[in-house]
Scaffold this active site. Structure first.
Site, PDB file in Angstrom:
ATOM      1  CB  CYS A   2     -14.242   1.800   1.976  1.00 33.27           C
ATOM      2  SG  CYS A   2     -14.705   1.935   0.254  1.00 33.27           S
ATOM      3  NE  ARG A  27      -9.696   0.841   5.808  1.00 37.74           N
ATOM      4  CZ  ARG A  27      -9.034  -0.295   5.997  1.00 37.74           C
ATOM      5  NH1 ARG A  27      -7.953  -0.309   6.738  1.00 37.74           N
ATOM      6  NH2 ARG A  27      -9.442  -1.408   5.453  1.00 37.74           N
ATOM      7  CD1 TRP A  75      -9.452   4.326  -3.622  1.00 39.96           C
ATOM      8  CD2 TRP A  75     -10.423   2.415  -4.280  1.00 39.96           C
ATOM      9  NE1 TRP A  75      -8.805   3.891  -4.761  1.00 39.96           N
ATOM     10  CE2 TRP A  75      -9.385   2.726  -5.181  1.00 39.96           C
ATOM     11  CE3 TRP A  75     -11.174   1.263  -4.504  1.00 39.96           C
ATOM     12  CZ2 TRP A  75      -9.066   1.918  -6.278  1.00 39.96           C
ATOM     13  CZ3 TRP A  75     -10.867   0.461  -5.595  1.00 39.96           C
ATOM     14  CH2 TRP A  75      -9.819   0.793  -6.469  1.00 39.96           C
ATOM     15  CG  ASN A 101     -13.803  -1.997   2.804  1.00 35.76           C
ATOM     16  OD1 ASN A 101     -13.519  -1.870   1.620  1.00 35.76           O
ATOM     17  ND2 ASN A 101     -12.944  -2.410   3.713  1.00 35.76           N
ATOM     18  N   GLY A 102     -15.758  -3.076   0.190  1.00 36.67           N
ATOM     19  CA  GLY A 102     -15.644  -4.334  -0.546  1.00 36.67           C
ATOM     20  C   GLY A 102     -16.474  -4.290  -1.813  1.00 36.67           C
ATOM     21  CD  GLU A 494       9.150   0.657  -3.150  1.00 37.57           C
ATOM     22  OE1 GLU A 494       8.465  -0.104  -3.837  1.00 37.57           O
ATOM     23  OE2 GLU A 494       8.676   1.333  -2.218  1.00 37.57           O
ATOM     24  CE  LYS A 498       7.097   4.141  -1.701  1.00 37.96           C
ATOM     25  NZ  LYS A 498       6.509   2.998  -2.313  1.00 37.96           N
ATOM     26  CD  GLU A 501       2.715   4.734  -4.130  1.00 39.27           C
ATOM     27  OE1 GLU A 501       3.675   4.299  -3.500  1.00 39.27           O
ATOM     28  OE2 GLU A 501       1.558   4.302  -3.986  1.00 39.27           O
ATOM     29  CG  HIS A 517      18.134  -7.318 -24.135  1.00 41.56           C
ATOM     30  ND1 HIS A 517      18.712  -8.080 -25.119  1.00 41.56           N
ATOM     31  CD2 HIS A 517      18.895  -7.486 -23.027  1.00 41.56           C
ATOM     32  CE1 HIS A 517      19.766  -8.711 -24.623  1.00 41.56           C
ATOM     33  NE2 HIS A 517      19.913  -8.357 -23.349  1.00 41.56           N
ATOM     34  CE  LYS A 620      -0.141   2.278   4.255  1.00 43.78           C
ATOM     35  NZ  LYS A 620       1.138   2.499   3.566  1.00 43.78           N
TER      36      LYS A 620
HETATM   37  O1  M6R Z   1      -0.633  -3.774   2.693  1.00 43.01           O
HETATM   38  P1  M6R Z   1       0.197  -4.404   1.638  1.00 43.01           P
HETATM   39  O2  M6R Z   1       1.655  -4.432   1.961  1.00 43.01           O
HETATM   40  O3  M6R Z   1      -0.298  -5.781   1.267  1.00 43.01           O
HETATM   41  O4  M6R Z   1      -0.003  -3.494   0.355  1.00 43.01           O
HETATM   42  C1  M6R Z   1       0.523  -3.858  -0.880  1.00 43.01           C
HETATM   43  C2  M6R Z   1       0.502  -2.692  -1.852  1.00 43.01           C
HETATM   44  O5  M6R Z   1      -0.814  -2.278  -2.075  1.00 43.01           O
HETATM   45  C3  M6R Z   1       1.318  -1.502  -1.355  1.00 43.01           C
HETATM   46  O6  M6R Z   1       2.625  -1.862  -1.076  1.00 43.01           O
HETATM   47  C4  M6R Z   1       1.312  -0.372  -2.407  1.00 43.01           C
HETATM   48  O7  M6R Z   1       1.985  -0.789  -3.547  1.00 43.01           O
HETATM   49  C5  M6R Z   1       1.938   0.908  -1.828  1.00 43.01           C
HETATM   50  N1  M6R Z   1       1.016   2.003  -1.968  1.00 43.01           N
HETATM   51  C6  M6R Z   1       3.166   1.349  -2.532  1.00 43.01           C
HETATM   52  O8  M6R Z   1       3.718   2.480  -1.956  1.00 43.01           O
END
Ligand code: M6R
Length: 625
Positions: A2, A27, A75, A101-102, A494, A498, A501, A517, A620
């Site tokens: 948010c 956000r 969000w 927010n929260g 990673e 990517k 998401e 395994h 984010k």
């Molecule tokens: O702000 P942060 O680095 O703590 O965020 C952690 C994760 O939420 C963040 O890396 C998330 O996994 C990304 N969207 C991945 O691309």
């Protein structure tokens, strides 16, 4: 999660708020809304969906005049993303509006109380109870019912309400009975004050007001801020005036613009060489020694550390996994890596000689923040590796090493990841330098090689056209697997993250040795499998083992996409597609092998028509647990 904006000043509040929301939309983008105060009236508008829906609605409706206002981009937590659940939420009389927010954890009891007292609740949100609690406090303070303007009344009502709330919240409110004020409160979620000339701002992130002022103050835990055009007042929830320290934001508005790129993610991928160079700047001396005094952890304490625990989430967790290889190898200190969301719930063994490293781009991730607090309660030293100056996590840690990636706006993390890696390498090499290390020559050699990494990443970026072509070709696939060994394993994770998401595609990363395994059962004719191959000149045994793993998946019909070091002739015959990266020391390889995977996911998602910067269901900064 948010985005929140509040404004009090000489401009049209609606313009400032909408522009601020545009910069904070990363956000959360489930809905957006605005409320302004003008001439004793509260006017608001809100729409489900992205900010553009609200902007269109505003363009069609009557103008929203007024020099005081709040806005929100959501969000969703409580209640689906509908118009009624969009913020701002108002009281029964339409006198006040609040954005949040929260998560307010005791909202069910408060909601029942509000309903019993005759308040009409119009949404499914936890936020709306705050509007009704504020309404009750304002009414109590206005016992004679004259509703005269009383400067300070909204701030006082906010303090009283906050004392009753549990959970994490940033709240920002306006009220026609205190018309010049915007009041914000904060517990566990971010809120920054922007201090301008004849105008002041409240926002979740400085990006919302950087076009107007670079002077900022982070609101502290359990504090309430009242901004007016001509001043700012900060107190604790108890009403005691708080001492605040300001800072100057060291980047300008152009850093938060797309600068001609179609997506922020493309820009941020391209910025990686510069981000790495900035993160190294001034930290490697001419004699090859590292200077990290800024971390504020005394050398004596660092020499006494007998265990390191890295806590982080998502992409930052993958950086932590890579840090473990570097720390254990160069420093010979046992290192654990843990998802921050799991950490405190398993009662981890922490002592005063444990160093906890919290990695976070935003510095606001609630899971990581809670892990930091838990570690500090156990009296461990906590070091943050963070990208956002003055954010909550570094503020609560004993020490901080800032990465200097600049603002990362795309939801998918790219330049923050590479700079987190650089931050981890610097910390590991610094500890090795302080404590002496079994591999002293290697560590010294790596320090000098680190300075070459911006060039190496540049070289990778220049050769990405075949990766983009491959991504377009694979856009209709249902699944992609990623394999790696050693530091290539977190890179595989990673790459899969990517793709999940951004492309909403089934993607999994595995340690290549684990394949036999179980996961090898997934391999079938034509399945794309991306294999991150270690350097043949690094640990040969690793290279040979992964070549065997490639044989195993080829034998079962997989389409093998290999990321390997240039000149790796041994692996070439087994690759259906070969993506070459420059030779770099083994532990630094993730800096070059991750980049093709970022480009791959970005291009594949684009080919599928997805919004790369704002993937569905995500935000984010994850400021809820
Ligand atoms: O702000 P942060 O680095 O703590 O965020 C952690 C994760 O939420 C963040 O890396 C998330 O996994 C990304 N969207 C991945 O691309």
């Amino acid at each position: 999660m948010c985005g929140i904006v509040g404004y009090a000043g000489h401009r049209q509040a609606a313009d400032v708020v909408i522009e601020g929301l545009r910069r904070l939309e990363y956000r959360g983008y489930d809905s957006a809304g605005i409320a302004v105060v003008e001439d004793g009236k509260l006017r608001s508008a809100k729409r489900a969906g992205k900010l553009v829906n609200l902007v269109e609605a505003l363009a069609e409706g009557a103008p929203l005049p007024g020099r005081v206002g709040v806005g929100h981009t959501r969000w969703a937590t409580h209640g689906p993303p509908t118009d009624p659940n969009a913020h701002p939420h108002t009281d029964c009389n339409g006198h006040l509006a609040v954005v949040h927010n929260g998560i307010i954890e005791n909202f069910a009891a408060l909601r029942a109380e509000a309903a019993a007292a005759g308040h009409e609740l119009a949404s499914d949100t936890d936020t709306e109870v705050v509007a009704h609690l504020l309404e009750a406090e304002m009414a109590a303070a206005d016992a004679d019912g004259t509703q005269l303007a009383r400067p300070g009344s909204l701030a006082e009502a906010m303090r009283r309400v906050c004392r009753r709330l549990e959970g994490a919240f940033t709240l920002v409110a306006v009220d026609i009975r205190d018309p010049g004020a915007v009041v914000g409160a904060r517990r566990n979620s971010p809120l920054v004050i922007g201090c301008g000339e004849g105008e002041n701002f409240l926002a979740s992130d400085v990006a919302a007001f950087i076009a107007y002022t670079r002077r900022a103050v982070e609101l502290g835990q359990d504090q309430v801020a009242e901004i007016r055009a001509d001043g700012v007042t900060v107190t604790g929830f108890d009403g005691v005036p708080a001492r605040v320290t300001g800072y100057r934001v060291d980047w300008d508005v152009s850093a938060a613009e797309k600068a001609g790129y179609e997506y922020f993610m493309l820009k941020e991928i391209a910025e990686q060489p510069r981000a790495i160079a900035d993160t190294l700047l001034g930290r490697i001396g001419a004699d090859g020694n590292l200077t990290l005094d800024e971390m504020r952890l005394p050398a004596d304490e660092l020499r006494e550390i007998d265990k390191i625990v890295v806590v982080a989430c998502g992409t930052a967790y993958h950086a932590g996994m890579i840090a473990k290889y570097a720390i254990e190898h160069w420093c010979r200190i046992p290192c654990e890596v843990e998802l921050a969301s799991e950490f405190r719930y398993r009662d981890p063994i922490l002592t005063r000689s444990t160093l906890v490293i919290a990695i976070s781009q935003s510095g606001e991730t609630m899971d990581t923040l809670m892990a930091v607090r838990h570690a500090r309660e156990q009296r461990s030293r906590v070091l943050a590796i963070c990208n956002v100056n003055g954010s909550s996590i570094p503020r609560e840690c004993d020490a901080v090493l800032y990465t200097r990636a600049g603002p990362e706006i795309a939801v998918a993390s790219t330049k923050a990841f590479l700079t987190q890696l650089v931050g981890c390498y610097l910390v590991a090499l610094y500890l090795a330098q302080l404590r002496g290390t079994k591999y002293g020559d290697e560590a010294r050699d790596v320090v000098s090689q680190l300075a070459q990494m911006p060039n190496a990443v540049d070289v990778v970026l220049e050769t990405m056209e075949p990766v983009r072509a491959l991504a377009r070709e694979l856009a209709s696939e249902g699944c992609v697997l990623f394999l790696g060994r050693h530091v290539g394993f977190p890179v595989a994770l990673e790459g899969a993250l990517k793709l999940k998401e951004l492309a909403y595609m089934h993607a999994e990363g595995f340690a290549a040795g684990e394949l036999k395994h179980g996961p090898i059962a997934l391999i079938e004719g034509g399945l794309p499998v991306v294999v991150v191959v270690p350097s043949p000149g690094g640990r040969e045994v690793l290279h040979d083992k992964i070549v065997s793993n490639i044989q195993e998946i080829r034998a079962r019909g997989a389409r093998v996409i290999v990321i390997a070091e240039e000149g790796d002739h041994e692996v070439k015959p087994y690759a259906d597609t070969l993506i070459e990266v420059p030779h770099v020391p083994t532990l630094l390889q993730p800096l070059v092998t991750t980049v093709p995977l970022q480009v791959f996911a970005c291009e594949l998602a684009t080919a599928k028509g997805h919004d790369v910067d704002q993937p569905r269901n995500l935000a984010k900064s994850v400021t809820v647990e």
